[in-house]
Design an enzyme around this catalytic site. Structure first.
Site, PDB file in Angstrom:
ATOM      1  N   ASP A  90      28.838 -10.705   3.968  1.00 53.28           N
ATOM      2  CA  ASP A  90      29.499 -11.858   4.575  1.00 53.28           C
ATOM      3  C   ASP A  90      30.842 -12.018   3.858  1.00 53.28           C
ATOM      4  O   ASP A  90      31.072 -11.400   2.801  1.00 53.28           O
ATOM      5  CB  ASP A  90      28.634 -13.122   4.459  1.00 53.28           C
ATOM      6  CG  ASP A  90      29.051 -14.192   5.479  1.00 53.28           C
ATOM      7  OD1 ASP A  90      30.197 -14.129   5.987  1.00 53.28           O
ATOM      8  OD2 ASP A  90      28.247 -15.093   5.770  1.00 53.28           O
TER       9      ASP A  90
HETATM   10  C1  NOJ Z   1      31.324 -16.463   7.287  1.00 56.04           C
HETATM   11  C2  NOJ Z   1      30.138 -16.628   8.203  1.00 56.04           C
HETATM   12  O1  NOJ Z   1      28.997 -16.921   7.445  1.00 56.04           O
HETATM   13  C3  NOJ Z   1      29.879 -15.397   9.067  1.00 56.04           C
HETATM   14  O2  NOJ Z   1      28.861 -15.687   9.979  1.00 56.04           O
HETATM   15  C4  NOJ Z   1      31.121 -14.965   9.763  1.00 56.04           C
HETATM   16  O3  NOJ Z   1      30.868 -13.856  10.577  1.00 56.04           O
HETATM   17  C5  NOJ Z   1      32.189 -14.665   8.725  1.00 56.04           C
HETATM   18  N1  NOJ Z   1      32.449 -15.860   7.922  1.00 56.04           N
HETATM   19  C6  NOJ Z   1      33.491 -14.218   9.330  1.00 56.04           C
HETATM   20  O4  NOJ Z   1      34.088 -15.273   9.987  1.00 56.04           O
END
Ligand code: NOJ
Length: 691
Positions: free
Chosen positions: A266
């Protein structure tokens, strides 16, 4: 002196030469067509191995981290090797790529979950994937499958509810739909990211059996459906960060499940170089803090072996080859308008099939008969609509695209019904508008966002509970609630509240979907993917953990499983949802390989029922009283019957044996419960499993 003719001759030689080169380019296009990994007739794995042989350590490391660019995540291509750039975009309710208004704002996954319609999940995946592809995305950061363990969860709307089996079925269908476009899905967030509070620092303490039987199930289904990538979560799992956790990545995902794709972190969830690389992570997002120069150094000094680096990169290359990314030119652009009438229709189908009729006293709905004058009340019907949630899953829609409840209802009502609207913001006015009508429809809602959990399960007082009560005191009332997950409904038993509908986060087509259900053009068939409790104290766990450790101490008893085992009556049970017709169940036959029964539409309207199969495991297995292990959504014309067959495999009958670290089918008597909700069981039976 150069004669003109000499000059022409020389020039024409040059021209001839360039024409010759041009011909070579046309018929034998890029130089890399000669490169052995460009041979599409060999397997993706063979192609990846050939490419890896040609790559330097620097080029390999360049594939293991992100860089700045036009997408949510960007990995630049390596043109001399024919490696295309990776363009990663959010998800999951719609493509999160501006400019506003040129993507479809579908209904959120929680609403799709309420349809229990696997074919619709597939259709959504296809449409959503096509929009991402049109935007130039080749990896989309969806589906999101963390379970609704606590009703406050800020991202519950991005997922498929509280049940692992339902989530697994829906997410797997979505993956197939997305990847049918030749792009890669990313199943997220692996694993244990069931709350947003302190998500970047806390640890989810999950015992091995619960991890396997509950939280792993949707990921397992996505891997079986062919998902090319997973996203490691922000949180720690049993005190080690997800993105450097050898047990969950090396052992479970790659060892037990045989995953062939890659795991990305993530955004900002990578915390180390050597442990992350050696324990299963392939791609750091969004930057290169750990998997850039530090990874190269770690490879050079032997902390990360060349074989491990190859494995990390191969796991990225294989899904890229499988998706055809090497075999076609990059397509799409971030500025493209990718909506279409058929995608809008899919958005409407999701909002309509995911609208759950919770209460309908005396078959008050659909509207008709003596009802001529409707008082429509609430800002959520007009100026403050609930459409999509906040954070990375937010869809950039415009007000122009949105069909509000007010627009949808007025449009459908035409001259047949008189619709008077009041926002409910001026004390007393909504009550008098209601008193002057035959029926009041109050539309209320609450929203939530990534990075926060909801602080309260109540609807806002002024735009919610107080408004509902005052309107219901004046006139018979239909309440429509839009919310990312459960809200408390202290007014649910009010006899003047004749109908209640819940629609999750319904997206841009909400008004049309609602109107079609209210007026009976569509017969409601949605079923709750969540348990709605009478009071906040009935939820276990009661809310997000604020300490450093999120103890999953309810173990297998998530959602309705816990309500069943504690014998707590919910307000509206998991799987509940009414129809304008009725269904009869009969002729149950069960064995360990299939459960069959007859379903009949016993009413006077055509409609769909979601028939649900719950199993009670042999007592010695120590499982929850009832678990969803099959379901079918069937449309039946009034008076018609259909034989339903729900197959069972070891997958549905197994439990995780923590000693042997294996799946095992327990011996003994399995109880079979077939019905219209987890608490509306119409048929019971059993079958025996012997050694
Ligand atoms: C953080 C989020 O938890 C995730 O779901 C997302 O895809 C990424 N940021 C990118 O925006």
């Amino acid at each position: 002196m150069i004669l003109i003719s000499d000059y022409n001759r020389k020039y024409s030689k040059i021209l001839n030469l360039s024409f010759f080169l041009f011909l070579i380019m046309i018929f034998n296009p890029p130089i890399f067509a000669e490169q052995p990994w460009m041979d599409a007739s060999i397997t993706a794995s063979e192609r990846a191995d050939l490419l890896l042989e040609a790559m330097t350590a620097e080029q390999k490391v360049a594939m293991c981290h992100g860089a700045w660019g036009a997408y949510t995540g960007n990995v630049p291509g390596i043109p001399e090797l024919g490696i295309p750039a990776l363009c990663l975009s959010d998800g999951p309710q719609g493509a999160r790529i501006g400019p506003d208004g040129n993507v479809t704002c579908f209904a959120a996954p929680i609403t799709l979950a309420a349809s229990w319609n696997v074919d619709l999940a597939l259709a959504f995946g296809r449409a959503y994937g096509a929009e991402q592809k049109g935007k130039g995305t080749n990896i989309t950061l969806a589906p999101m499958m963390n379970l609704s363990r606590i009703p406050q969860g800020g991202r519950n709307w991005e997922g498929y509810g509280e049940d692992p089996f339902l989530s697994a079925c829906m997410a797997a269908a979505e993956v197939k739909g997305i990847q049918s476009n030749g792009i890669i899905a990313c199943a997220k967030h692996f694993i244990g990211n069931e709350q947003e509070t302190n998500r970047g620092s806390n640890s989810s303490a999950i015992d091995d059996r619960t991890l396997h039987e509950v939280y792993l199930q949707p990921f397992k289904a996505c891997i079986e459906a062919g998902a090319g990538s997973l996203m490691g979560a922000y949180n720690k799992v049993n005190w080690t960060y997800s993105c450097e956790n050898s047990y969950i990545m090396n052992t479970v995902i790659y060892g037990e499940l045989g995953f062939k794709g890659f795991i990305m972190s993530d955004w900002g969830a990578t915390h180390s170089t050597v442990p992350s690389a050696n324990n299963g992570l392939s791609l750091e997002m969004p930057g290169s803090g750990y998997f850039g120069g530090s990874l190269l150094r770690a490879v050079k000094n032997g902390d990360v072996s060349p074989q491990r680096l190859n494995l990390m990169v191969k796991r990225i290359l294989v899904p890229m080859f499988e998706a055809g990314l090497f075999d076609r030119k990059p397509e799409g652009s971030t500025s493209a308008n990718v909506t279409s009438p058929s995608h809008t229709q899919t958005a409407q189908d999701m909002a309509a099939q995911g609208l759950v009729l919770l209460k309908n006293t005396g078959n008050f709905l659909p509207l008709g008969g003596s009802i001529k004058k409707i008082a429509l009340i609430g800002e959520a019907a007009d100026s403050r609509p609930i459409v999509t949630g906040g954070g990375s899953g937010n869809v950039p829609y415009t007000y122009m695209q949105l069909v509000t409840a007010k627009e949808g209802i007025k449009d459908r009502a035409g001259s047949q019904f008189d619709v008077a609207y009041d926002a409910g913001t001026v004390p007393g006015r909504a009550t008098s508008v209601a008193a002057g009508a035959d029926i009041a429809v109050v539309v209320v809602g609450v929203n939530s966002s990534e990075a926060f959990d909801r602080l309260s399960l109540s609807l806002p007082a002024d735009h919610g509970n107080r408004l509902i009560k005052s309107v219901a005191a004046a006139r018979k009332t239909i309440v429509v609630v839009y919310s990312p997950a459960q809200v408390l409904m202290p007014w649910a038993d009010d006899p003047n509240i004749v109908a209640i509908l819940w629609g999750g986060l319904p997206g841009q087509e909400q008004g049309n979907a609602l109107a079609k259900i209210l007026f009976g053009d569509i017969n409601p068939s949605g079923k709750l993917p969540l348990t709605f409790a009478e009071k906040a104290a009935d939820y276990v766990p009661a809310g997000p953990e604020h300490g450093r450790t999120v103890w999953y101490s309810e173990r297998l008893l998530i959602g309705y499983r816990g309500f069943d085992s504690r014998n707590t009556a919910p307000l509206f049970p998991f799987g509940h949802g009414l129809s304008y017709t009725t269904f009869g169940y009969s002729d149950l036959q069960c064995s360990s390989t299939s459960v069959t029964f007859m379903l009949t539409n016993t009413g006077i309207r055509d409609g769909a029922e979601v028939a649900q199969l719950y199993l009670g495991f042999p007592e010695s297995a120590g499982e929850p009283p009832r678990q969803l292990k099959g379901f079918k959504r069937i449309f039946l014309n009034a008076g018609k019957s259909q034989a339903i067959d729900i197959p069972l495999t070891d997958n549905e009958l197994s439990i995780w044996d923590i000693q042997k670290k294996k799946w095992a089918v327990p011996e003994g008597t399995f109880k079979v419960y077939v019905g219209s909700s987890s608490r509306d069981i119409r048929l019971t039976g059993s079958f025996q499993v012997d050694k």
